[in-house]
Write a protein that holds these residues in place. Sequence first.
Motif, PDB file in Angstrom:
ATOM      1  N   ASP A 131       0.832  -1.202   0.000  1.00 51.42           N
ATOM      2  CA  ASP A 131       0.000   0.000   0.000  1.00 51.42           C
ATOM      3  C   ASP A 131       0.867   1.253   0.000  1.00 51.42           C
ATOM      4  O   ASP A 131       0.562   2.227  -0.686  1.00 51.42           O
ATOM      5  CB  ASP A 131      -0.924   0.027   1.219  1.00 51.42           C
ATOM      6  CG  ASP A 131      -1.927  -1.116   1.234  1.00 51.42           C
ATOM      7  OD1 ASP A 131      -2.258  -1.647   0.157  1.00 51.42           O
ATOM      8  OD2 ASP A 131      -2.366  -1.478   2.339  1.00 51.42           O
ATOM      9  N   PHE A 132       1.943   1.235   0.768  1.00 55.65           N
ATOM     10  CA  PHE A 132       2.823   2.394   0.834  1.00 55.65           C
ATOM     11  C   PHE A 132       3.566   2.595  -0.481  1.00 55.65           C
ATOM     12  O   PHE A 132       3.777   3.725  -0.915  1.00 55.65           O
ATOM     13  CB  PHE A 132       3.816   2.265   1.992  1.00 55.65           C
ATOM     14  CG  PHE A 132       3.160   2.288   3.342  1.00 55.65           C
ATOM     15  CD1 PHE A 132       2.424   3.378   3.753  1.00 55.65           C
ATOM     16  CD2 PHE A 132       3.268   1.208   4.193  1.00 55.65           C
ATOM     17  CE1 PHE A 132       1.811   3.413   4.994  1.00 55.65           C
ATOM     18  CE2 PHE A 132       2.656   1.226   5.436  1.00 55.65           C
ATOM     19  CZ  PHE A 132       1.927   2.326   5.840  1.00 55.65           C
ATOM     20  N   ARG A 133       3.967   1.513  -1.114  1.00 57.60           N
ATOM     21  CA  ARG A 133       4.652   1.639  -2.410  1.00 57.60           C
ATOM     22  C   ARG A 133       3.708   2.211  -3.460  1.00 57.60           C
ATOM     23  O   ARG A 133       4.097   3.068  -4.244  1.00 57.60           O
ATOM     24  CB  ARG A 133       5.220   0.292  -2.842  1.00 57.60           C
ATOM     25  CG  ARG A 133       6.432  -0.096  -2.032  1.00 57.60           C
ATOM     26  CD  ARG A 133       7.188  -1.256  -2.664  1.00 57.60           C
ATOM     27  NE  ARG A 133       8.286  -1.627  -1.802  1.00 57.60           N
ATOM     28  CZ  ARG A 133       8.386  -2.800  -1.200  1.00 57.60           C
ATOM     29  NH1 ARG A 133       7.479  -3.742  -1.387  1.00 57.60           N
ATOM     30  NH2 ARG A 133       9.410  -3.055  -0.414  1.00 57.60           N
ATOM     31  N   ALA A 134       2.464   1.737  -3.473  1.00 58.76           N
ATOM     32  CA  ALA A 134       1.480   2.259  -4.431  1.00 58.76           C
ATOM     33  C   ALA A 134       1.213   3.740  -4.158  1.00 58.76           C
ATOM     34  O   ALA A 134       1.119   4.542  -5.094  1.00 58.76           O
ATOM     35  CB  ALA A 134       0.187   1.456  -4.355  1.00 58.76           C
ATOM     36  N   ALA A 135       1.112   4.102  -2.888  1.00 55.12           N
ATOM     37  CA  ALA A 135       0.883   5.506  -2.528  1.00 55.12           C
ATOM     38  C   ALA A 135       2.066   6.372  -2.941  1.00 55.12           C
ATOM     39  O   ALA A 135       1.883   7.457  -3.503  1.00 55.12           O
ATOM     40  CB  ALA A 135       0.637   5.630  -1.024  1.00 55.12           C
ATOM     41  N   ALA A 136       3.279   5.909  -2.668  1.00 50.32           N
ATOM     42  CA  ALA A 136       4.473   6.683  -3.026  1.00 50.32           C
ATOM     43  C   ALA A 136       4.576   6.844  -4.543  1.00 50.32           C
ATOM     44  O   ALA A 136       4.919   7.925  -5.032  1.00 50.32           O
ATOM     45  CB  ALA A 136       5.730   6.024  -2.470  1.00 50.32           C
ATOM     46  N   ALA A 137       4.260   5.794  -5.287  1.00 45.42           N
ATOM     47  CA  ALA A 137       4.297   5.879  -6.750  1.00 45.42           C
ATOM     48  C   ALA A 137       3.263   6.882  -7.254  1.00 45.42           C
ATOM     49  O   ALA A 137       3.557   7.704  -8.129  1.00 45.42           O
ATOM     50  CB  ALA A 137       4.064   4.503  -7.371  1.00 45.42           C
ATOM     51  N   ALA A 172       9.251   2.740   1.437  1.00 43.11           N
ATOM     52  CA  ALA A 172       8.540   2.696   0.154  1.00 43.11           C
ATOM     53  C   ALA A 172       9.073   3.717  -0.840  1.00 43.11           C
ATOM     54  O   ALA A 172       9.263   3.411  -2.016  1.00 43.11           O
ATOM     55  CB  ALA A 172       7.042   2.918   0.377  1.00 43.11           C
ATOM     56  N   THR A 173       9.324   4.927  -0.379  1.00 45.03           N
ATOM     57  CA  THR A 173       9.725   5.980  -1.312  1.00 45.03           C
ATOM     58  C   THR A 173      11.069   5.707  -1.977  1.00 45.03           C
ATOM     59  O   THR A 173      11.181   5.840  -3.196  1.00 45.03           O
ATOM     60  CB  THR A 173       9.695   7.353  -0.631  1.00 45.03           C
ATOM     61  OG1 THR A 173       8.350   7.609  -0.194  1.00 45.03           O
ATOM     62  CG2 THR A 173      10.117   8.454  -1.575  1.00 45.03           C
ATOM     63  N   ALA A 187      13.742   4.581  -7.038  1.00 44.12           N
ATOM     64  CA  ALA A 187      14.682   3.760  -7.809  1.00 44.12           C
ATOM     65  C   ALA A 187      13.977   3.087  -8.983  1.00 44.12           C
ATOM     66  O   ALA A 187      14.498   3.061 -10.095  1.00 44.12           O
ATOM     67  CB  ALA A 187      15.325   2.706  -6.902  1.00 44.12           C
ATOM     68  N   ARG A 188      12.781   2.564  -8.750  1.00 45.75           N
ATOM     69  CA  ARG A 188      12.056   1.836  -9.804  1.00 45.75           C
ATOM     70  C   ARG A 188      11.574   2.770 -10.916  1.00 45.75           C
ATOM     71  O   ARG A 188      11.651   2.433 -12.089  1.00 45.75           O
ATOM     72  CB  ARG A 188      10.862   1.091  -9.192  1.00 45.75           C
ATOM     73  CG  ARG A 188      10.070   0.267 -10.198  1.00 45.75           C
ATOM     74  CD  ARG A 188       9.046  -0.632  -9.540  1.00 45.75           C
ATOM     75  NE  ARG A 188       8.165   0.038  -8.608  1.00 45.75           N
ATOM     76  CZ  ARG A 188       7.002   0.619  -8.935  1.00 45.75           C
ATOM     77  NH1 ARG A 188       6.578   0.621 -10.172  1.00 45.75           N
ATOM     78  NH2 ARG A 188       6.263   1.191  -8.006  1.00 45.75           N
ATOM     79  N   LEU A 189      11.108   3.961 -10.549  1.00 52.15           N
ATOM     80  CA  LEU A 189      10.533   4.875 -11.540  1.00 52.15           C
ATOM     81  C   LEU A 189      11.536   5.889 -12.085  1.00 52.15           C
ATOM     82  O   LEU A 189      11.214   6.641 -12.992  1.00 52.15           O
ATOM     83  CB  LEU A 189       9.338   5.615 -10.938  1.00 52.15           C
ATOM     84  CG  LEU A 189       8.150   4.742 -10.542  1.00 52.15           C
ATOM     85  CD1 LEU A 189       7.030   5.599  -9.961  1.00 52.15           C
ATOM     86  CD2 LEU A 189       7.644   3.939 -11.736  1.00 52.15           C
ATOM     87  N   GLY A 190      12.729   5.941 -11.508  1.00 55.00           N
ATOM     88  CA  GLY A 190      13.735   6.873 -12.009  1.00 55.00           C
ATOM     89  C   GLY A 190      13.591   8.269 -11.437  1.00 55.00           C
ATOM     90  O   GLY A 190      14.005   9.235 -12.059  1.00 55.00           O
ATOM     91  N   GLY A 191      13.044   8.368 -10.236  1.00 57.53           N
ATOM     92  CA  GLY A 191      12.930   9.669  -9.581  1.00 57.53           C
ATOM     93  C   GLY A 191      14.246  10.053  -8.932  1.00 57.53           C
ATOM     94  O   GLY A 191      15.205   9.275  -8.911  1.00 57.53           O
ATOM     95  N   ARG A 192      14.271  11.276  -8.385  1.00 58.81           N
ATOM     96  CA  ARG A 192      15.504  11.712  -7.740  1.00 58.81           C
ATOM     97  C   ARG A 192      15.202  12.604  -6.554  1.00 58.81           C
ATOM     98  O   ARG A 192      14.169  13.273  -6.498  1.00 58.81           O
ATOM     99  CB  ARG A 192      16.392  12.433  -8.725  1.00 58.81           C
ATOM    100  CG  ARG A 192      15.794  13.721  -9.237  1.00 58.81           C
ATOM    101  CD  ARG A 192      16.734  14.413 -10.176  1.00 58.81           C
ATOM    102  NE  ARG A 192      16.097  15.614 -10.648  1.00 58.81           N
ATOM    103  CZ  ARG A 192      16.324  16.157 -11.801  1.00 58.81           C
ATOM    104  NH1 ARG A 192      17.188  15.609 -12.610  1.00 58.81           N
ATOM    105  NH2 ARG A 192      15.718  17.257 -12.154  1.00 58.81           N
TER     106      ARG A 192
END
Length: 142
Positions: free
Chosen positions: A87-93, A115-116, A121-126
């Motif tokens: 749930d936290f990973r989905a929210a952070a995404a 999660a963040t 890392a997965r989506l390429g954020g910074r």
Amino acid sequence: VISPPIRDGAILIDDAGCIVALGPAATLPAPPRVRSLDFPDAVLLPGLVNAHTHLELHGFRGVVPETEFFDWLQHVRKLKSASAQPDFRAAAAAGLRECWRYGTTTVADTGTTGATPAVLARLGGRGPIHCRSWLTLHSGPP
């Protein structure tokens, strides 16, 4: 922004998506076979930076009605304790995608679930991350 606007500006972007030149359109090279896009009414700005996010809490938006900070925080902590890591990973995404949608390209996030950093890392954020261990704040597993 430290300089005045560039009227009739242009940007040259390489095949990797990196900016290699910018300035008045008349002064930039126009390599052959390069696609040109025209946005006459647009303004190009640097990406925004949100220096204090809690992306893992994005899923609680509108769920916590309390307006007094202490009561609000207690409600959030109760919800977090009852939530699972996915749930936290989905929210952070979702929160990160919303940041991008509105022009925020870099976030400074703090959280407790981990999660963040995983989502960035997965989506390429910074951005810088501060993540306190879930186990130091909660007696049970996430």
